[in-house]
Design a protein around this motif. Structure first.
Motif, PDB file in Angstrom:
ATOM      1  N   ARG A 109       0.840  -1.200   0.000  1.00 51.88           N
ATOM      2  CA  ARG A 109       0.000   0.000   0.000  1.00 51.88           C
ATOM      3  C   ARG A 109       0.877   1.253   0.000  1.00 51.88           C
ATOM      4  O   ARG A 109       0.626   2.201  -0.733  1.00 51.88           O
ATOM      5  CB  ARG A 109      -0.920  -0.006   1.219  1.00 51.88           C
ATOM      6  CG  ARG A 109      -1.877   1.166   1.250  1.00 51.88           C
ATOM      7  CD  ARG A 109      -2.742   1.129   2.516  1.00 51.88           C
ATOM      8  NE  ARG A 109      -3.740   2.181   2.494  1.00 51.88           N
ATOM      9  CZ  ARG A 109      -3.520   3.434   2.878  1.00 51.88           C
ATOM     10  NH1 ARG A 109      -2.329   3.787   3.340  1.00 51.88           N
ATOM     11  NH2 ARG A 109      -4.484   4.330   2.809  1.00 51.88           N
ATOM     12  N   LEU A 115       2.544   1.721  -3.449  1.00 50.53           N
ATOM     13  CA  LEU A 115       1.589   2.251  -4.424  1.00 50.53           C
ATOM     14  C   LEU A 115       1.231   3.696  -4.125  1.00 50.53           C
ATOM     15  O   LEU A 115       1.053   4.499  -5.039  1.00 50.53           O
ATOM     16  CB  LEU A 115       0.335   1.373  -4.463  1.00 50.53           C
ATOM     17  CG  LEU A 115       0.533  -0.030  -5.036  1.00 50.53           C
ATOM     18  CD1 LEU A 115      -0.723  -0.865  -4.830  1.00 50.53           C
ATOM     19  CD2 LEU A 115       0.927   0.039  -6.505  1.00 50.53           C
ATOM     20  N   LEU A 116       1.137   4.045  -2.850  1.00 50.19           N
ATOM     21  CA  LEU A 116       0.866   5.426  -2.468  1.00 50.19           C
ATOM     22  C   LEU A 116       2.007   6.336  -2.930  1.00 50.19           C
ATOM     23  O   LEU A 116       1.777   7.474  -3.329  1.00 50.19           O
ATOM     24  CB  LEU A 116       0.686   5.537  -0.949  1.00 50.19           C
ATOM     25  CG  LEU A 116       0.366   6.907  -0.390  1.00 50.19           C
ATOM     26  CD1 LEU A 116      -0.961   7.410  -0.928  1.00 50.19           C
ATOM     27  CD2 LEU A 116       0.338   6.869   1.121  1.00 50.19           C
ATOM     28  N   HIS A 138      -4.458   2.205  -4.472  1.00 41.92           N
ATOM     29  CA  HIS A 138      -3.554   1.604  -3.495  1.00 41.92           C
ATOM     30  C   HIS A 138      -4.350   0.864  -2.416  1.00 41.92           C
ATOM     31  O   HIS A 138      -3.932  -0.195  -1.951  1.00 41.92           O
ATOM     32  CB  HIS A 138      -2.621   2.650  -2.891  1.00 41.92           C
ATOM     33  CG  HIS A 138      -3.305   3.734  -2.130  1.00 41.92           C
ATOM     34  ND1 HIS A 138      -4.210   4.599  -2.700  1.00 41.92           N
ATOM     35  CD2 HIS A 138      -3.224   4.098  -0.840  1.00 41.92           C
ATOM     36  CE1 HIS A 138      -4.654   5.438  -1.798  1.00 41.92           C
ATOM     37  NE2 HIS A 138      -4.072   5.160  -0.645  1.00 41.92           N
TER      38      HIS A 138
END
Length: 137
Positions: free
Chosen positions: A93, A96-97, A114
């Motif tokens: 996460r 992806l953030l 995300h």
């Protein structure tokens, strides 16, 4: 008491984008501060990003919220069961953030790509219990 799964709660209302952005600003500032101990965050642009990903993996994975999320009174939980998402999913996460674009494309629950990729959602943190006063009143 078991947490209520946001996916199963028809009354689920995600926190405002202002609270989420405020938490991100605090976490970004912390990652720049920590990154400055092992590199020059201005010259080496990767060090704050790697630090932010590690911060998300550790804090969200183990505690459900980063320091910025704690200040903003929000937390990141599993969308399907309301529990913690774990370190591996929190690292993914965070990575992806770090790409930014996935966070800008949200669904009706304010879940960016995300969040959808790892099955998470940001929710309001439960209120903290009242602390007894020092005078006993």
């Amino acid at each position: 008491m078991a947490p209520v799964a946001p996916a199963a709660d028809p009354r689920f209302e995600p926190p405002t984008l202002a609270r989420r952005f405020g938490a991100l600003v605090v976490d970004w500032a912390l990652s720049i501060l920590v990154a400055s101990f092992f590199g020059d965050p201005v010259r080496d642009g990767w060090s704050p990003v790697v630090t932010l990903i590690a911060e998300y993996g550790f804090f969200v994975g183990l505690f459900g919220q980063t320091p910025g999320m704690r200040l903003a009174r929000i937390r990141c939980v599993s969308f399907t069961d309301g529990g913690r998402i774990g370190v591996i999913r929190a690292l993914l996460r965070g990575a992806l953030l770090g790409l930014v674009v996935p966070a800008l494309i949200m669904d009706r629950h304010r879940r960016g790509w995300h969040d959808r990729a790892v099955g998470s959602v940001v929710v309001a943190a439960p209120p903290r219990p009242a602390q007894p006063s020092a005078t006993g009143r």
